[in-house]
Design a protein around this motif. Structure first.
Motif, PDB file in Angstrom:
ATOM      1  N   SER A 189      26.151  29.987  46.739  1.00  0.00           N
ATOM      2  CA  SER A 189      25.432  31.015  47.279  1.00  0.00           C
ATOM      3  C   SER A 189      26.351  32.142  47.206  1.00  0.00           C
ATOM      4  CB  SER A 189      24.691  30.643  48.413  1.00  0.00           C
ATOM      5  OG  SER A 189      23.994  31.889  48.910  1.00  0.00           O
ATOM      6  N   ASP A 190      25.642  33.335  46.856  1.00  0.00           N
ATOM      7  CA  ASP A 190      26.639  34.625  47.117  1.00  0.00           C
ATOM      8  C   ASP A 190      26.494  34.875  48.864  1.00  0.00           C
ATOM      9  OD1 ASP A 190      23.719  35.322  47.596  1.00  0.00           O
ATOM     10  OD2 ASP A 190      24.050  37.313  46.710  1.00  0.00           O
ATOM     11  N   ARG A 191      25.782  34.509  49.327  1.00  0.00           N
ATOM     12  CA  ARG A 191      25.601  34.599  50.816  1.00  0.00           C
ATOM     13  C   ARG A 191      26.558  33.684  51.773  1.00  0.00           C
ATOM     14  NH1 ARG A 191      18.851  34.417  50.661  1.00  0.00           N
ATOM     15  NH2 ARG A 191      18.769  36.744  50.076  1.00  0.00           N
ATOM     16  N   THR A 192      27.246  32.775  50.927  1.00  0.00           N
ATOM     17  CA  THR A 192      28.412  31.908  51.614  1.00  0.00           C
ATOM     18  C   THR A 192      29.470  31.930  51.324  1.00  0.00           C
ATOM     19  OG1 THR A 192      27.665  29.966  50.458  1.00  0.00           O
ATOM     20  CG2 THR A 192      26.198  30.531  52.725  1.00  0.00           C
ATOM     21  N   ASP A 193      29.580  31.881  49.951  1.00  0.00           N
ATOM     22  CA  ASP A 193      31.241  32.131  49.416  1.00  0.00           C
ATOM     23  C   ASP A 193      31.062  32.666  47.921  1.00  0.00           C
ATOM     24  OD1 ASP A 193      33.467  31.539  48.058  1.00  0.00           O
ATOM     25  OD2 ASP A 193      33.608  29.474  49.066  1.00  0.00           O
ATOM     26  N   ALA A 194      31.215  34.032  47.987  1.00  0.00           N
ATOM     27  CA  ALA A 194      31.238  34.841  46.775  1.00  0.00           C
ATOM     28  C   ALA A 194      32.127  34.313  45.757  1.00  0.00           C
ATOM     29  CB  ALA A 194      31.570  36.205  47.158  1.00  0.00           C
ATOM     30  N   ASP A 195      33.305  33.947  46.118  1.00  0.00           N
ATOM     31  CA  ASP A 195      34.450  33.314  45.282  1.00  0.00           C
ATOM     32  C   ASP A 195      33.943  32.069  44.611  1.00  0.00           C
ATOM     33  OD1 ASP A 195      36.491  35.256  45.357  1.00  0.00           O
ATOM     34  OD2 ASP A 195      37.647  34.027  46.855  1.00  0.00           O
ATOM     35  N   LEU A 196      33.346  31.405  44.940  1.00  0.00           N
ATOM     36  CA  LEU A 196      32.636  30.130  44.606  1.00  0.00           C
ATOM     37  C   LEU A 196      31.725  30.334  43.549  1.00  0.00           C
ATOM     38  CD1 LEU A 196      32.799  27.066  44.402  1.00  0.00           C
ATOM     39  CD2 LEU A 196      31.186  26.815  46.297  1.00  0.00           C
ATOM     40  N   ARG A 226      46.093  33.790  28.762  1.00  0.00           N
ATOM     41  CA  ARG A 226      46.646  35.329  28.403  1.00  0.00           C
ATOM     42  C   ARG A 226      45.310  35.997  28.607  1.00  0.00           C
ATOM     43  NH1 ARG A 226      45.691  37.640  23.783  1.00  0.00           N
ATOM     44  NH2 ARG A 226      45.498  35.834  22.618  1.00  0.00           N
ATOM     45  N   LEU A 227      44.240  35.543  28.494  1.00  0.00           N
ATOM     46  CA  LEU A 227      43.213  36.453  28.519  1.00  0.00           C
ATOM     47  C   LEU A 227      42.314  36.418  29.902  1.00  0.00           C
ATOM     48  CD1 LEU A 227      41.628  35.608  24.823  1.00  0.00           C
ATOM     49  CD2 LEU A 227      42.747  37.859  25.396  1.00  0.00           C
ATOM     50  N   PHE A 228      42.321  35.276  30.487  1.00  0.00           N
ATOM     51  CA  PHE A 228      41.702  35.194  31.424  1.00  0.00           C
ATOM     52  C   PHE A 228      42.293  35.040  32.817  1.00  0.00           C
ATOM     53  CE2 PHE A 228      38.957  33.710  28.296  1.00  0.00           C
ATOM     54  CZ  PHE A 228      37.602  34.014  28.396  1.00  0.00           C
ATOM     55  N   PRO A 229      42.635  36.037  33.796  1.00  0.00           N
ATOM     56  CA  PRO A 229      43.497  36.166  34.655  1.00  0.00           C
ATOM     57  C   PRO A 229      43.354  35.047  35.752  1.00  0.00           C
ATOM     58  CG  PRO A 229      42.884  38.417  34.239  1.00  0.00           C
ATOM     59  CD  PRO A 229      42.047  37.415  33.531  1.00  0.00           C
ATOM     60  N   LYS A 230      42.221  34.723  35.835  1.00  0.00           N
ATOM     61  CA  LYS A 230      41.823  33.545  36.877  1.00  0.00           C
ATOM     62  C   LYS A 230      41.842  32.301  36.158  1.00  0.00           C
ATOM     63  CE  LYS A 230      40.392  34.469  40.450  1.00  0.00           C
ATOM     64  NZ  LYS A 230      41.083  34.709  42.017  1.00  0.00           N
ATOM     65  N   ALA A 231      42.200  31.922  35.211  1.00  0.00           N
ATOM     66  CA  ALA A 231      42.122  30.473  34.421  1.00  0.00           C
ATOM     67  C   ALA A 231      42.668  29.426  35.329  1.00  0.00           C
ATOM     68  CB  ALA A 231      42.796  31.005  33.150  1.00  0.00           C
ATOM     69  N   ALA A 232      44.019  29.645  35.908  1.00  0.00           N
ATOM     70  CA  ALA A 232      44.574  28.657  36.596  1.00  0.00           C
ATOM     71  C   ALA A 232      43.874  28.147  37.972  1.00  0.00           C
ATOM     72  CB  ALA A 232      46.194  29.425  37.078  1.00  0.00           C
ATOM     73  N   ALA A 233      43.235  29.302  38.615  1.00  0.00           N
ATOM     74  CA  ALA A 233      42.417  29.193  39.802  1.00  0.00           C
ATOM     75  C   ALA A 233      41.156  28.454  39.292  1.00  0.00           C
ATOM     76  CB  ALA A 233      41.792  30.424  40.509  1.00  0.00           C
ATOM     77  N   PHE A 234      40.678  28.593  38.281  1.00  0.00           N
ATOM     78  CA  PHE A 234      39.337  28.113  37.564  1.00  0.00           C
ATOM     79  C   PHE A 234      39.637  26.409  37.355  1.00  0.00           C
ATOM     80  CE2 PHE A 234      36.886  26.325  34.098  1.00  0.00           C
ATOM     81  CZ  PHE A 234      35.438  26.780  34.632  1.00  0.00           C
ATOM     82  N   ARG A 235      40.982  26.351  36.690  1.00  0.00           N
ATOM     83  CA  ARG A 235      41.522  24.934  36.602  1.00  0.00           C
ATOM     84  C   ARG A 235      41.579  24.194  37.967  1.00  0.00           C
ATOM     85  NH1 ARG A 235      45.120  27.337  32.666  1.00  0.00           N
ATOM     86  NH2 ARG A 235      43.956  26.976  30.578  1.00  0.00           N
ATOM     87  N   GLU A 236      42.263  24.879  38.875  1.00  0.00           N
ATOM     88  CA  GLU A 236      42.579  24.079  40.136  1.00  0.00           C
ATOM     89  C   GLU A 236      41.027  23.464  40.750  1.00  0.00           C
ATOM     90  OE1 GLU A 236      44.912  24.927  44.332  1.00  0.00           O
ATOM     91  OE2 GLU A 236      44.822  26.523  42.795  1.00  0.00           O
TER      92      GLU A 236
END
Length: 415
Positions: free
Chosen positions: A155-162, A384-394
């Motif tokens: 939910s955007d109301r609890t965890d915007a990053d998620l 190269r194209l997605f700066p958050k790729a590593a965080a997404f994989r983690e």
């Protein structure tokens, strides 16, 4: 719990098919969770198919293939917040019919409305509009069934990053069961279509993009190109003396007019009755999101490629706009974009050399793939194209450490 035996699956155009060991179509979140727990307990890979509108092997599995075709409908309407919660298997056209009755509209949508809402959101599907994000940017909450059958609540109301990590998720965190969308008060659209010479369209490109809520066009290299996409005959609304190397232009704007009207080249109607157009599934499509500042330049190179080298590739080239969004692996992550889509068809022509040449052009501009369309993106490209790729994989590994939701195609990119 008994898991039904599987069978053969194919996508809407027939370029992807496989045999799944098991297939199931749960009709509730509880049934979905029980199936998931049983399947992963047996060590089965799990993928979920929407309406099969992706051109990539994104749902391929030899394990358990799920469909949410029996889990549809609007589950909750929050009128105070303009939010609607919907079962993930709901088709976009069924959702918009309900929204119309309830006095709401989606802020934007694509030109096909027969997809399951969860599948369209998971791959970054979009419409057009310089100030409008893709469909997933309207998502403010989800319920995702994890490998053990438990629920990941977003939910955007609890965890915007998620939320931003999972808005475009490719089914890699589990099976989405419910989606909450931010919607708008109901509105009508006024649509106009006409034909322009390519050079004339390029001259008015910036003005049309700035002036209209929605601006898009199909460039047709041959006179027969428009028939391949069932585009209307705009010869009576043409500013060109030609019927080839022309742009079939469309603009749409919100209107205060409430009386529906329709003519061959102009239409006023409820928003979701204007957005969709008809496609015959006779094409295989590649689409990349090009940084907006390079849109015209990239298109001109693709046009030159078709006119001089790949003259047998006659499908229209579609050109649309999408605003930046914060979703981690969205094609539009923090990047205002123009999308350029090119197609080959099952007409005996080997279109792969053409699509590879298009890829060579578009990747020079730092373009990103639409995850549901044909592309040549590899793992290095993702990094190269997605700066958050590593965080997404983690995050993916933390939710699904055994990799139950990966398949061969997705493992190479996000495993």
């Amino acid at each position: 719990m008994d898991i039904p035996r599987g069978g053969h699956w194919r996508n809407w155009v027939g370029n992807q098919s496989f045999v799944a060991g098991h297939m199931a179509a749960p009709s509730s979140e509880e049934e979905l969770a029980a199936l998931m727990k049983e399947a992963t307990g047996r060590g089965l890979n799990v993928r979920c198919a929407g309406s099969g509108h992706s051109f990539t092997p994104i749902v391929a599995t030899s394990g358990m293939l799920l469909s949410l075709k029996d889990y549809q409908g609007v589950l909750h309407v929050d009128r105070g917040a303009n939010r609607v919660t919907v079962a993930a298997g709901t088709k976009i056209n069924a959702l918009t019919q309900h929204l119309k009755q309830a006095g709401f509209s989606l802020s934007n949508q694509g030109d096909i409305d027969s997809q399951a809402i969860a599948g369209a959101l998971a791959t970054g599907t979009h419409g057009t509009g310089t100030t409008l994000g893709n469909l997933s940017s309207q998502v403010v909450g989800m319920r995702i069934v994890r490998p053990d059958g438990s629920i990941l609540e977003v939910s955007d109301r609890t965890d915007a990053d998620l939320l931003h990590a999972t808005q475009v998720n490719l089914g890699l965190f589990g099976v989405v069961s419910q989606i909450t969308l931010q919607v708008m008060d109901s509105y009508n659209l006024h649509e106009r279509i006409w034909r322009e010479d390519f050079d004339a369209c390029m001259e008015m490109h910036d003005e049309l993009a700035a002036r209209h809520r929605h601006f898009s066009f199909f460039w047709c290299p041959k006179s027969e190109s428009r028939h391949l996409y069932c585009l209307p005959d705009t010869s009576q609304a043409s500013n060109s003396a030609k019927d080839y190397d022309v742009c079939e232009v469309k603009v749409m704007d919100i209107t205060s007019e409430t009386q529906p009207s329709e003519s061959p080249f102009e239409k006023i109607a409820y928003s979701s009755e204007v957005y969709p157009i008809e496609y015959v599934p006779n094409f295989h499509e590649l689409e990349y999101a090009v940084p907006a500042s390079y849109g015209k330049q990239a298109l001109c190179e693709v046009r030159e490629l078709i006119l001089t080298k790949h003259t047998d590739c006659i499908y229209p080239v579609e050109y649309r706009f999408t605003a930046a969004d914060p979703a981690w692996i969205s094609p539009f992550y923090e990047q205002d974009s123009v999308t350029i889509s090119c197609s080959g068809g099952p007409n005996g022509v080997d279109y792969w050399p053409f699509l590879r040449d298009v890829d060579d052009i578009l990747r020079r501009y730092g373009s990103r793939p639409h995850w549901g369309k044909l592309h040549f993106t590899n793992r290095d490209d993702v990094d190269r194209l997605f700066p958050k790729a590593a965080a997404f994989r983690e995050l993916r590994r933390s939710v699904d450490p055994e990799g139950f939701f990966l398949n061969d195609h997705l493992r190479t990119l996000f495993g």
